[in-house]
Scaffold this motif. Structure first.
Motif, PDB file in Angstrom:
ATOM      1  N   TRP A 125      -8.119 -21.591  63.801  1.00 52.28           N
ATOM      2  CA  TRP A 125      -7.027 -22.139  65.006  1.00 52.28           C
ATOM      3  C   TRP A 125      -5.783 -21.147  64.607  1.00 52.28           C
ATOM      4  O   TRP A 125      -4.759 -21.484  63.825  1.00 52.28           O
ATOM      5  CB  TRP A 125      -6.497 -23.424  64.424  1.00 52.28           C
ATOM      6  N   LEU A 126      -4.824 -20.625  65.691  1.00 47.16           N
ATOM      7  CA  LEU A 126      -3.953 -20.044  65.448  1.00 47.16           C
ATOM      8  C   LEU A 126      -2.640 -20.885  66.057  1.00 47.16           C
ATOM      9  O   LEU A 126      -2.526 -21.822  67.203  1.00 47.16           O
ATOM     10  CB  LEU A 126      -3.938 -18.713  66.995  1.00 47.16           C
ATOM     11  N   LEU A 127      -2.011 -20.516  65.572  1.00 47.41           N
ATOM     12  CA  LEU A 127      -1.285 -21.651  65.690  1.00 47.41           C
ATOM     13  C   LEU A 127       0.525 -21.200  65.756  1.00 47.41           C
ATOM     14  O   LEU A 127       0.715 -20.041  66.457  1.00 47.41           O
ATOM     15  CB  LEU A 127       0.039 -21.328  63.814  1.00 47.41           C
ATOM     16  N   PRO A 128       0.966 -22.197  67.756  1.00 43.30           N
ATOM     17  CA  PRO A 128       1.813 -21.657  68.454  1.00 43.30           C
ATOM     18  C   PRO A 128       3.311 -21.732  67.640  1.00 43.30           C
ATOM     19  O   PRO A 128       3.726 -22.505  66.047  1.00 43.30           O
ATOM     20  CB  PRO A 128       1.547 -22.649  69.196  1.00 43.30           C
ATOM     21  N   LEU A 129       4.530 -21.206  67.842  1.00 40.60           N
ATOM     22  CA  LEU A 129       5.910 -20.759  67.796  1.00 40.60           C
ATOM     23  C   LEU A 129       6.370 -21.488  68.196  1.00 40.60           C
ATOM     24  O   LEU A 129       5.790 -21.920  69.808  1.00 40.60           O
ATOM     25  CB  LEU A 129       6.046 -19.158  67.363  1.00 40.60           C
ATOM     26  N   LYS A 130       7.627 -22.245  68.063  1.00 43.03           N
ATOM     27  CA  LYS A 130       8.279 -22.908  69.047  1.00 43.03           C
ATOM     28  C   LYS A 130       9.104 -22.563  70.163  1.00 43.03           C
ATOM     29  O   LYS A 130       9.754 -21.200  69.577  1.00 43.03           O
ATOM     30  CB  LYS A 130       9.525 -23.870  68.423  1.00 43.03           C
ATOM     31  N   ASN A 131       9.347 -22.481  71.452  1.00 43.25           N
ATOM     32  CA  ASN A 131       9.645 -21.642  72.850  1.00 43.25           C
ATOM     33  C   ASN A 131       9.126 -20.722  72.211  1.00 43.25           C
ATOM     34  O   ASN A 131      10.623 -19.785  73.065  1.00 43.25           O
ATOM     35  CB  ASN A 131      11.422 -21.884  71.995  1.00 43.25           C
ATOM     36  N   GLU A 132       8.178 -20.139  72.299  1.00 42.08           N
ATOM     37  CA  GLU A 132       7.458 -18.415  72.528  1.00 42.08           C
ATOM     38  C   GLU A 132       7.384 -19.202  74.215  1.00 42.08           C
ATOM     39  O   GLU A 132       6.445 -19.615  74.563  1.00 42.08           O
ATOM     40  CB  GLU A 132       6.569 -18.713  71.637  1.00 42.08           C
ATOM     41  N   LYS A 133       7.531 -17.721  74.827  1.00 42.20           N
ATOM     42  CA  LYS A 133       7.202 -18.169  76.155  1.00 42.20           C
ATOM     43  C   LYS A 133       5.614 -17.308  76.014  1.00 42.20           C
ATOM     44  O   LYS A 133       4.446 -16.622  75.066  1.00 42.20           O
ATOM     45  CB  LYS A 133       8.138 -16.961  77.045  1.00 42.20           C
ATOM     46  N   GLU A 134       4.918 -17.808  77.002  1.00 38.35           N
ATOM     47  CA  GLU A 134       3.453 -17.248  77.154  1.00 38.35           C
ATOM     48  C   GLU A 134       3.015 -15.623  77.004  1.00 38.35           C
ATOM     49  O   GLU A 134       2.080 -15.051  75.880  1.00 38.35           O
ATOM     50  CB  GLU A 134       2.754 -17.588  78.519  1.00 38.35           C
ATOM     51  N   GLY A 135       4.161 -15.183  77.623  1.00 38.16           N
ATOM     52  CA  GLY A 135       3.588 -13.559  77.500  1.00 38.16           C
ATOM     53  C   GLY A 135       3.496 -12.751  75.916  1.00 38.16           C
ATOM     54  O   GLY A 135       2.370 -12.632  75.815  1.00 38.16           O
ATOM     55  N   THR A 136       5.160 -13.230  75.209  1.00 33.34           N
ATOM     56  CA  THR A 136       4.961 -13.135  74.452  1.00 33.34           C
ATOM     57  C   THR A 136       3.655 -13.769  73.057  1.00 33.34           C
ATOM     58  O   THR A 136       3.387 -13.054  72.067  1.00 33.34           O
ATOM     59  CB  THR A 136       6.243 -13.367  73.404  1.00 33.34           C
ATOM     60  N   ARG A 137       3.530 -14.895  73.539  1.00 30.28           N
ATOM     61  CA  ARG A 137       2.153 -15.095  72.708  1.00 30.28           C
ATOM     62  C   ARG A 137       0.863 -14.597  72.402  1.00 30.28           C
ATOM     63  O   ARG A 137       0.577 -14.294  71.495  1.00 30.28           O
ATOM     64  CB  ARG A 137       2.318 -17.065  73.259  1.00 30.28           C
ATOM     65  N   ALA A 138       0.791 -14.529  74.649  1.00 31.45           N
ATOM     66  CA  ALA A 138      -0.760 -13.352  74.271  1.00 31.45           C
ATOM     67  C   ALA A 138      -0.625 -12.547  73.466  1.00 31.45           C
ATOM     68  O   ALA A 138      -1.657 -11.566  73.486  1.00 31.45           O
ATOM     69  CB  ALA A 138      -1.029 -13.100  76.004  1.00 31.45           C
ATOM     70  N   ILE A 139       0.925 -11.224  73.174  1.00 34.27           N
ATOM     71  CA  ILE A 139       0.890 -10.104  72.724  1.00 34.27           C
ATOM     72  C   ILE A 139       0.974 -10.715  71.200  1.00 34.27           C
ATOM     73  O   ILE A 139       0.236  -9.489  70.352  1.00 34.27           O
ATOM     74  CB  ILE A 139       1.935  -9.988  73.065  1.00 34.27           C
ATOM     75  N   ARG A 140       1.215 -11.163  70.037  1.00 33.27           N
ATOM     76  CA  ARG A 140       1.594 -11.742  69.408  1.00 33.27           C
ATOM     77  C   ARG A 140      -0.181 -11.804  69.074  1.00 33.27           C
ATOM     78  O   ARG A 140      -0.441 -11.371  67.730  1.00 33.27           O
ATOM     79  CB  ARG A 140       2.521 -13.549  69.063  1.00 33.27           C
ATOM     80  N   GLU A 141      -0.952 -13.105  69.910  1.00 37.01           N
ATOM     81  CA  GLU A 141      -2.108 -13.683  69.468  1.00 37.01           C
ATOM     82  C   GLU A 141      -3.645 -12.532  69.643  1.00 37.01           C
ATOM     83  O   GLU A 141      -4.135 -12.385  68.650  1.00 37.01           O
ATOM     84  CB  GLU A 141      -2.624 -14.715  70.215  1.00 37.01           C
ATOM     85  N   ARG A 142      -3.220 -10.991  70.130  1.00 39.22           N
ATOM     86  CA  ARG A 142      -3.762 -10.524  69.933  1.00 39.22           C
ATOM     87  C   ARG A 142      -4.037  -9.283  69.417  1.00 39.22           C
ATOM     88  O   ARG A 142      -4.863  -9.012  68.460  1.00 39.22           O
ATOM     89  CB  ARG A 142      -3.535  -9.449  71.353  1.00 39.22           C
ATOM     90  N   LYS A 143      -2.740  -9.173  68.315  1.00 39.32           N
ATOM     91  CA  LYS A 143      -2.220  -8.722  67.250  1.00 39.32           C
ATOM     92  C   LYS A 143      -3.435  -9.360  66.480  1.00 39.32           C
ATOM     93  O   LYS A 143      -3.665  -9.204  65.133  1.00 39.32           O
ATOM     94  CB  LYS A 143      -0.837  -8.598  66.753  1.00 39.32           C
TER      95      LYS A 143
END
Length: 341
Positions: free
Chosen positions: A92-110
C-alpha cells in the motif's frame, strides 16, 4: 534518519524493513489504512506469528509503503500468496499531501521498481491482487512480473434501491420474489456465527483448502472491524420450518462492503437463496456504505448469476512474480485445459 537507512542509502534507494506487529498496527491506524491491512485481520488468517508486518522506507528513513505478507515454504520453494477472505493485498503506497498527479506517478514508479526486486529476494513465487485504486502495473511488468486482470461485481449508490432492483434480470427478480415469500428475518447470535464457520469449513475442506477461523477468532475480527468504525452483517435464509437454506457474511470498511462468505445447503436450498441473501445485505447496508462488492462474483460456477443482478464489472489486477512465476502460469494453464477436457 535511522542508522540502517543511512547505511542502505549507498546500496539501494528503498528497503523492506520487518517491524514488530504493534508498531505496524500503530502506523496503520495513524495512516487510516483499510481493513485488510489490520494486524487482527492477518492474525485471524495466518496465526499471530504466521505473517510478516513490513514497511518500505526510503533513504531518508521515511515510510513510503506498508506490506503485510505471509511466507510459506512448500517443496523447497518460498511462496508469498494471497491469504483467505482478503480481496486484495500487496504493498500500500502512502500518498504525500498536496502532491501533483504527475509527481506522484514518478515517485510511485521509483518505489515499485526497487520493490519488485526486493520482494523477489524474499520469495520464489509472489502472487497478489493490488488494491483497486493502484491500477498502473506497467512498472511491475518491467520488473519481470506478469499481470492478469480479474474482475469483481459491485453495486454502487446503495441509496437508490429501486434503481438497483430494476437492473435485475427477469429470472433473478422472479427468484427473489419467490424467496421473499419463504424466508424471514431472524436474530443472529453466536450459534449463527458458529454455524457459518462450520459450513464454510466443510465447503472448503471439499476443495482441500484449510479454514482455521474458530468462534473466538471470528468474534475478535468483529470487534476489530467495529473498533475501526466498520461493521459486519451476518444473515441467514431461514424458512418457516426453521431450516437454514444459506448464510452470508459481509464486512464494511469506510465506504465499501465486501461479501466475503456466502454458503448454502445444497440438499434443501431454494433457488432464490443467493439473491435473497444479497438483497438483504443491500438493505442492511443502506446509509452505511456507497459500494457493495460481491467478492468471488467471477467464479465460473456463479458468474452468470451475479451478472444477472446488473452489478457493475470492476477490474482487479493480479501480479505474479519470482523465479517460478512462468512455471506457475504454465501449470495453471495446463490444469485448466485438462479440466475443460
Amino acid at each position: 534518519m535511522s542508522e540502517i537507512a543511512v547505511f542502505l542509502r549507498f546500496i539501494v534507494y528503498f528497503v523492506l524493513m520487518k517491524i514488530i506487529k504493534d508498531k505496524f498496527e500503530y502506523i496503520r491506524q495513524s495512516l487510516g489504512l483499510p481493513l485488510f491491512y489490520q494486524a487482527n485481520w492477518w492474525d485471524a488468517n495466518c496465526g499471530e506469528n504466521g505473517w510478516t508486518p513490513a514497511v518500505i522506507i526510503d533513504h531518508n528513513g521515511e515510510i513510503v509503503a506498508v506490506w503485510p505478507y505471509k511466507l510459506t515454504r512448500k517443496l523447497g520453494i518460498n511462496l508469498l500468496l494471497p491469504i483467505p477472505f482478503t480481496p486484495w493485498n500487496g504493498p500500500w503506497l502512502l500518498p504525500l499531501k498536496n502532491e501533483k498527479e504527475g509527481t506522484r506517478a514518478i515517485r510511485e514508479r521509483k518505489i515499485i521498481a526497487e520493490l519488485s526486486k526486493i520482494i523477489c529476494l524474499e520469495a520464489d513465487l509472489i502472487i497478489f491482487r493490488w488494491p483497486p485504486h493502484f491500477q498502473n502495473t506497467q512498472v511491475w511488468k518491467e520488473g519481470g512480473f506478469f499481470q492478469f486482470t480479474h474482475f469483481t461485481r459491485q453495486f454502487k449508490n446503495l441509496d437508490s434501491i429501486q434503481h438497483l432492483r430494476a437492473q435485475f434480470s427477469a429470472d433473478i427478480e422472479n427468484d427473489l420474489k419467490a424467496a421473499e415469500n419463504i424466508f424471514h428475518h431472524s436474530e443472529q447470535d453466536a450459534n449463527s456465527a458458529n454455524a457459518l464457520l462450520n459450513n464454510q469449513r466443510f465447503f472448503l475442506a471439499e476443495k482441500n483448502i484449510s479454514f482455521k477461523w474458530d468462534l473466538p477468532t471470528f468474534e475478535n475480527i468483529q470487534k476489530s472491524i467495529r473498533k475501526s468504525g466498520g461493521t459486519d452483517v451476518l444473515i441467514e435464509a431461514k424458512d418457516e420450518m426453521g431450516r437454514v437454506h444459506g448464510r452470508s457474511w459481509t464486512v464494511t470498511d469506510k465506504e465499501t462492503a465486501w461479501l466475503l462468505i456466502q454458503i448454502s445447503d445444497k440438499t434443501i436450498r431454494h433457488r432464490g437463496t443467493m439473491i435473497w441473501l444479497i438483497w438483504q445485505s443491500v438493505l442492511a447496508l443502506q446509509g452505511k456504505v456507497n459500494v457493495f462488492d460481491l467478492e468471488g462474483s467471477m467464479i465460473p460456477s456463479v458468474a452468470k448469476k451475479y451478472e444477472a443482478t446488473g452489478a457493475s464489472q470492476v477490474p482487479l489486477q493480479m501480479l505474479i512474480g519470482g523465479k517460478y512465476a512462468l512455471i506457475y502460469i504454465v501449470y495453471q494453464f495446463l490444469k485448466s485445459k485438462f479440466r475443460s477436457n
